[in-house]
Design an enzyme around this catalytic site. Structure first.
Site, PDB file in Angstrom:
ATOM      1  N   ALA A  58       0.816  -1.210   0.000  1.00 20.43           N
ATOM      2  CA  ALA A  58       0.000   0.000   0.000  1.00 20.43           C
ATOM      3  C   ALA A  58       0.850   1.261   0.000  1.00 20.43           C
ATOM      4  O   ALA A  58       0.412   2.304  -0.489  1.00 20.43           O
ATOM      5  CB  ALA A  58      -0.925  -0.007   1.212  1.00 20.43           C
ATOM      6  N   TYR A  59       2.076   1.175   0.511  1.00 23.60           N
ATOM      7  CA  TYR A  59       2.897   2.370   0.643  1.00 23.60           C
ATOM      8  C   TYR A  59       4.038   2.443  -0.355  1.00 23.60           C
ATOM      9  O   TYR A  59       4.804   3.390  -0.338  1.00 23.60           O
ATOM     10  CB  TYR A  59       3.458   2.464   2.069  1.00 23.60           C
ATOM     11  CG  TYR A  59       2.413   2.899   3.058  1.00 23.60           C
ATOM     12  CD1 TYR A  59       2.271   4.232   3.410  1.00 23.60           C
ATOM     13  CD2 TYR A  59       1.545   1.972   3.616  1.00 23.60           C
ATOM     14  CE1 TYR A  59       1.299   4.641   4.304  1.00 23.60           C
ATOM     15  CE2 TYR A  59       0.573   2.374   4.509  1.00 23.60           C
ATOM     16  CZ  TYR A  59       0.453   3.708   4.856  1.00 23.60           C
ATOM     17  OH  TYR A  59      -0.524   4.090   5.731  1.00 23.60           O
ATOM     18  N   LYS A  69      12.713  -0.147   0.378  1.00 24.25           N
ATOM     19  CA  LYS A  69      11.301   0.220   0.243  1.00 24.25           C
ATOM     20  C   LYS A  69      11.217   1.593  -0.413  1.00 24.25           C
ATOM     21  O   LYS A  69      11.562   2.613   0.186  1.00 24.25           O
ATOM     22  CB  LYS A  69      10.615   0.256   1.601  1.00 24.25           C
ATOM     23  CG  LYS A  69       9.116   0.614   1.512  1.00 24.25           C
ATOM     24  CD  LYS A  69       8.521   0.970   2.867  1.00 24.25           C
ATOM     25  CE  LYS A  69       8.404  -0.221   3.760  1.00 24.25           C
ATOM     26  NZ  LYS A  69       7.690   0.113   5.028  1.00 24.25           N
ATOM     27  N   VAL A  96       8.907  -2.759  -2.860  1.00 23.73           N
ATOM     28  CA  VAL A  96      10.089  -3.233  -2.148  1.00 23.73           C
ATOM     29  C   VAL A  96      10.979  -4.015  -3.102  1.00 23.73           C
ATOM     30  O   VAL A  96      10.501  -4.876  -3.848  1.00 23.73           O
ATOM     31  CB  VAL A  96       9.700  -4.116  -0.946  1.00 23.73           C
ATOM     32  CG1 VAL A  96      10.953  -4.583  -0.203  1.00 23.73           C
ATOM     33  CG2 VAL A  96       8.779  -3.359  -0.007  1.00 23.73           C
ATOM     34  N   ASP A 109      -1.073  -3.167  11.963  1.00 26.73           N
ATOM     35  CA  ASP A 109      -1.185  -4.088  10.825  1.00 26.73           C
ATOM     36  C   ASP A 109      -0.435  -5.383  11.124  1.00 26.73           C
ATOM     37  O   ASP A 109       0.352  -5.866  10.316  1.00 26.73           O
ATOM     38  CB  ASP A 109      -0.649  -3.433   9.554  1.00 26.73           C
ATOM     39  CG  ASP A 109      -1.138  -4.141   8.294  1.00 26.73           C
ATOM     40  OD1 ASP A 109      -2.174  -4.834   8.370  1.00 26.73           O
ATOM     41  OD2 ASP A 109      -0.498  -4.007   7.247  1.00 26.73           O
TER      42      ASP A 109
END
Length: 445
Positions: free
Chosen positions: A83-84, A101, A87, A198
């Site tokens: 989602a961010y 990342k 990687v 999470d």
């Protein structure tokens, strides 16, 4: 008539000219303000980096080095997309493998570099052997990049879903559960507390020695005593989300407890958290577990892989972990135990196997800590007759993100060096041993 027409044409031309002039001035002002904002942003980033260099124990990498390490962010070195951001596996000039990342560019809302700096500040405040370590970052050329230590044995989810091997023995699963609980309990003990938000099996990474490392602080926030931890935005992953969140949009330490309860059920069952191929009443693993454990049918949940070695101690400890998971999955957060209590209880369950005095239990329970070999040269250390060494090419790694690309590193290494790196994949012993004959009694119905 011609005079009237010429007058109106000239009037329209003057209006268009005036409007064009206004638009031109507005455009110049906009560009000037945008350039000024960009300059201010660059100065802010430089100031924050300067402050971070003196305050945080992390490295600051040049973009050129990160680009070279990831082979220009090659698809062959992509580990996954979350989602961010994305990687990648990266190999630094020191021959050290890292997880890179690359965050999604969020400069449009002015939060890009702030997200990086906030995560650096957050992770730099923690120090626990079971939390993944941030090595450094890169904030150059409009990119926000975080560099983490590399986890060669993938995620707990991959092992439970048989994506990496035939399965993990119960003793290894119990050690991983205990270490993970201790890491989350540590985060909750910070002042102010840190909520992971999470917790899931794909965010539990395994290092060279199969040691647990909790990862992905992308959703983490400081647990301040105001409303900063209350959000109407979706949080967490389906199947792991605290049911109370859907009522009041409030996440707390007990939300992490609920998510960890789901992970405990995964460890026992090796089932997917959400699986539409199951009966409609069993699609959600948490609901399935609550029903079975509440009825005292824990044996129906046990992963068939564990059954050949399900001796008295193993069966007893599985029942105890199931009962603990049942309490973690309570609908109301106030009823759930704290993560510190969960960690302590798991540690006692783990130690109950070591305290039997049986050599097989001791060896199996300590096998995770014993597995150690270099991923770069393939050398191995003998760790006892109960460990079967099976050297194969490690074909995938994941840093807590979905959509694994299985041949990324193998292909990347073949292109760079003509050989495959990280060729070790040790399968742990499946042995376990009995202890006392006390099994978990009736579960709360």
């Amino acid at each position: 008539m011609d005079k009237w027409l010429r007058y109106h044409v000239q009037h329209v031309i003057r209006i268009i000219g005036g409007a064009s002039l206004i638009l031109a001035v507005a455009l110049v002002c906009y560009c000037h303000r945008k350039r000024a904002a960009s300059i201010r942003n660059q100065r802010l980033v430089k100031r924050q980096i300067s402050e971070a260099r003196s305050s945080f124990n992390v490295a600051f990498y040049h973009y050129s080095e990160i680009k070279r390490a990831t082979n220009s962010f090659s698809e062959e070195q992509r580990l996954g997309v979350g989602a961010y951001g994305t990687v990648y596996a990266g190999k630094l000039s020191s021959n050290e493998w890292v997880a890179v990342k690359k965050l999604r560019n969020r400069e449009n809302d002015g939060t890009g570099h702030n997200q990086v700096m906030d995560e650096i500040k957050l992770i730099s405040t923690v120090n626990h052997p079971n939390l993944v370590r941030l090595l450094g970052c890169c904030i150059e050329q409009g990119e926000q990049i975080l560099v983490y230590e590399f986890m060669p044995n993938g995620t707990l989810a991959q092992h439970l879903q048989r994506e990496r091997n035939a399965g993990l023995p119960w003793t290894v699963r119990l050690v991983v559960a205990t270490e993970t609980a201790q890491a989350i309990a540590y985060l909750h003990s910070m002042n102010p507390p840190i909520y992971h938000r999470d917790v899931k099996s794909s965010n539990i990474l395994l290092d060279y020695n199969y040691k647990s490392k909790v990862a992905d602080f992308g959703l983490s926030r400081l647990g301040l005593l105001d409303d900063s931890h209350i959000s109407t935005a979706p949080q967490g992953t389906p199947g792991y989300v605290d049911p109370e969140y859907h009522q009041n949009f409030h996440l707390s330490d007990k939300s992490d407890v609920y998510s960890f309860g789901v992970v405990l059920v995964e460890i026992i069952t090796a089932l997917k958290v959400v699986d539409f191929s199951r009966h409609h009443s069993e699609i959600n693993l948490a609901a399935l577990a609550i029903d079975k454990i509440g009825k005292g049918c824990v044996d129906d949940l046990i992963d068939p892989f564990l059954e050949p070695n399900c001796d008295a101690w193993t069966l007893s400890s599985i029942h105890k972990v199931a009962e603990l998971a049942f309490r973690c999955l309570a609908f109301h957060g106030d009823v759930r135990p704290s993560m510190e209590e969960v960690a302590d209880e798991l540690e006692q369950i783990r130690l109950s196997g070591l305290n039997t005095g049986d050599d097989n239990v001791t060896l199996a329970a300590s096998s995770v800590a014993s597995v150690s070999s270099s991923p770069c040269n393939g050398s191995e250390k003998s760790i006892g007759e109960s460990i079967r060494k099976n050297v194969v090419a490690i074909r995938s790694w994941r840093f807590g993100v979905p959509h694994v690309r299985h041949d990324c590193l193998k292909n990347a290494e073949e292109k760079k060096d003509g050989s495959s790196a990280f060729v070790q994949n040790v399968r742990l012993s499946e042995q376990s041993s009995p202890s006392g004959n006390s099994l978990l009694g009736n579960v709360v119905k």
